[in-house]
Design a protein around this motif. Structure first.
Motif: not given
Length: 151
Positions: A10, A34-36, A39, A58-61, A63-64, A67
Motif C-alpha cells: 500500500d 490492496t489485498a483484494a 488477489i 483492507d486485509q491482514n497480509g 490472511d492474504t 488465501h
C-alpha cells in the motif's frame, strides 16, 4: 520471456522503488495497493512471483497469504516492517517462501528473487500432463482433448 512479479503493497514509494529496480533487472512488474486487488491480479495474471506486504489497508497480509496459498503455487516473498522472530516464523509456516524486513537491501532482494525463480523454472519444465488424447497444461490452467481446448 520476462518473469512477471506482482507487488502487493500500500506504500506508493515502496512500489515505485521496487518497480524501478525490478524493471532495470529485466522483470515485468504489476502492482496492487490492496489485498483484494492483489488477489484479483494474481488470479488474472498468474505472476511468476509475488512480493507481499503484511500491513495492507483492507486485509491482514497473513490472511492474504493464506488465501493465495489455496491455489497460488509460485513463490511469495513477504516484505514487512514486522521483525519479530515469532511473526517471521508464522509467515514462513503459513506459506511464504521468504521474508525480508523493511528497510531491505535491493541487491539482497534481487538475489532472493533469482534463487526462487531458478527453482521455479525447474518445476515449470514439467507443466504438462499427457494421458492418451488428453493434455493438461498446469501453467495455462487449460485442458485439451485431441489438441482442442475444452471449455
Amino acid at each position: 520471456m520476462k518473469s512477471e512479479i506482482l507487488i502487493i503493497d500500500d506504500e506508493p514509494a515502496i512500489r515505485k522503488m521496487l518497480e524501478i529496480n525490478l524493471e532495470a533487472n529485466g522483470y515485468k512488474v504489476i502492482q496492487a495497493d490492496t489485498a483484494a486487488q492483489g488477489i484479483q491480479l494474481s488470479a488474472s495474471h498468474q505472476p511468476d512471483l509475488i512480493l507481499l506486504d503484511i500491513g495492507l489497508p483492507d486485509q491482514n497480509g497473513l490472511d492474504t497469504l493464506l488465501h493465495l496459498r489455496q491455489w497460488y503455487t509460485n513463490p511469495i516473498i513477504i516484505l514487512s516492517v514486522f521483525n519479530q522472530e515469532s511473526f517471521i516464523i508464522k509467515a514462513l509456516d503459513t506459506g511464504a517462501n521468504d521474508y525480508l524486513t523493511k528497510p531491505f537491501r535491493v541487491g539482497e532482494l534481487l538475489a532472493r528473487i533469482r534463487a526462487l525463480l531458478k527453482g521455479k523454472q525447474t518445476i515449470d519444465q514439467k507443466s504438462e500432463i499427457m494421458s492418451g488424447a488428453l493434455k493438461i497444461d498446469l501453467v495455462a490452467r487449460a485442458v485439451f482433448k485431441n489438441n482442442q481446448l475444452i471449455k
